[in-house]
Design a protein around this motif. Sequence first.
Motif, PDB file in Angstrom:
ATOM      1  N   LEU A  76       2.209   3.314  -8.262  1.00 16.78           N
ATOM      2  CA  LEU A  76       3.029   3.239  -9.475  1.00 16.78           C
ATOM      3  C   LEU A  76       2.367   2.373 -10.536  1.00 16.78           C
ATOM      4  O   LEU A  76       2.399   2.695 -11.723  1.00 16.78           O
ATOM      5  CB  LEU A  76       4.431   2.708  -9.146  1.00 16.78           C
ATOM      6  CG  LEU A  76       5.308   3.676  -8.353  1.00 16.78           C
ATOM      7  CD1 LEU A  76       6.624   2.998  -7.949  1.00 16.78           C
ATOM      8  CD2 LEU A  76       5.577   4.942  -9.148  1.00 16.78           C
ATOM      9  N   ALA A  77       1.751   1.273 -10.120  1.00 18.92           N
ATOM     10  CA  ALA A  77       1.045   0.416 -11.069  1.00 18.92           C
ATOM     11  C   ALA A  77      -0.147   1.157 -11.680  1.00 18.92           C
ATOM     12  O   ALA A  77      -0.412   1.050 -12.875  1.00 18.92           O
ATOM     13  CB  ALA A  77       0.582  -0.862 -10.381  1.00 18.92           C
ATOM     14  N   ALA A  78      -0.864   1.932 -10.862  1.00 20.22           N
ATOM     15  CA  ALA A  78      -2.006   2.690 -11.360  1.00 20.22           C
ATOM     16  C   ALA A  78      -1.568   3.773 -12.335  1.00 20.22           C
ATOM     17  O   ALA A  78      -2.250   4.053 -13.321  1.00 20.22           O
ATOM     18  CB  ALA A  78      -2.776   3.310 -10.201  1.00 20.22           C
ATOM     19  N   LEU A  79      -0.418   4.375 -12.082  1.00 19.34           N
ATOM     20  CA  LEU A  79       0.075   5.438 -12.950  1.00 19.34           C
ATOM     21  C   LEU A  79       0.749   4.913 -14.216  1.00 19.34           C
ATOM     22  O   LEU A  79       0.947   5.670 -15.155  1.00 19.34           O
ATOM     23  CB  LEU A  79       1.067   6.318 -12.184  1.00 19.34           C
ATOM     24  CG  LEU A  79       0.468   7.182 -11.091  1.00 19.34           C
ATOM     25  CD1 LEU A  79       1.568   7.886 -10.311  1.00 19.34           C
ATOM     26  CD2 LEU A  79      -0.495   8.193 -11.690  1.00 19.34           C
ATOM     27  N   SER A  80       1.084   3.640 -14.253  1.00 16.93           N
ATOM     28  CA  SER A  80       1.824   3.102 -15.397  1.00 16.93           C
ATOM     29  C   SER A  80       1.032   3.217 -16.691  1.00 16.93           C
ATOM     30  O   SER A  80       1.609   3.275 -17.764  1.00 16.93           O
ATOM     31  CB  SER A  80       2.225   1.649 -15.151  1.00 16.93           C
ATOM     32  OG  SER A  80       1.075   0.826 -15.116  1.00 16.93           O
TER      33      SER A  80
END
Length: 101
Positions: A90-94
């Motif tokens: 999720l952090a990478a996709l943010s």
Amino acid sequence: MQNSGRRTGVDVRPSMGWGTLLQAIYEEVAESSTVAPTFYTDFPETSPLTRQQRKDPLLTEKGDLIVFGSELATACSELVDPVFQRKRLLAALSGYVLVCR
């Protein structure tokens, strides 16, 4: 670190975190100039499913085999905890906008 990146020819963007910038500098400097078979280790956390290093949580258990400026192999310890996997993904996709058609 941004000045070092610019001096090495990296396109430094304000949105780059230290890990992404360090990875770009590595690719520009070390990877491109390596001739003899060399195994580089201790990469910053730029791959969301790579396990953190046990001694330094800012680094990951990842390595690249470079020969004549080409990456021949990548090895890593995979992160197996599903809670951490979800947080990292999720952090990478943010930073990305997903478009579904």
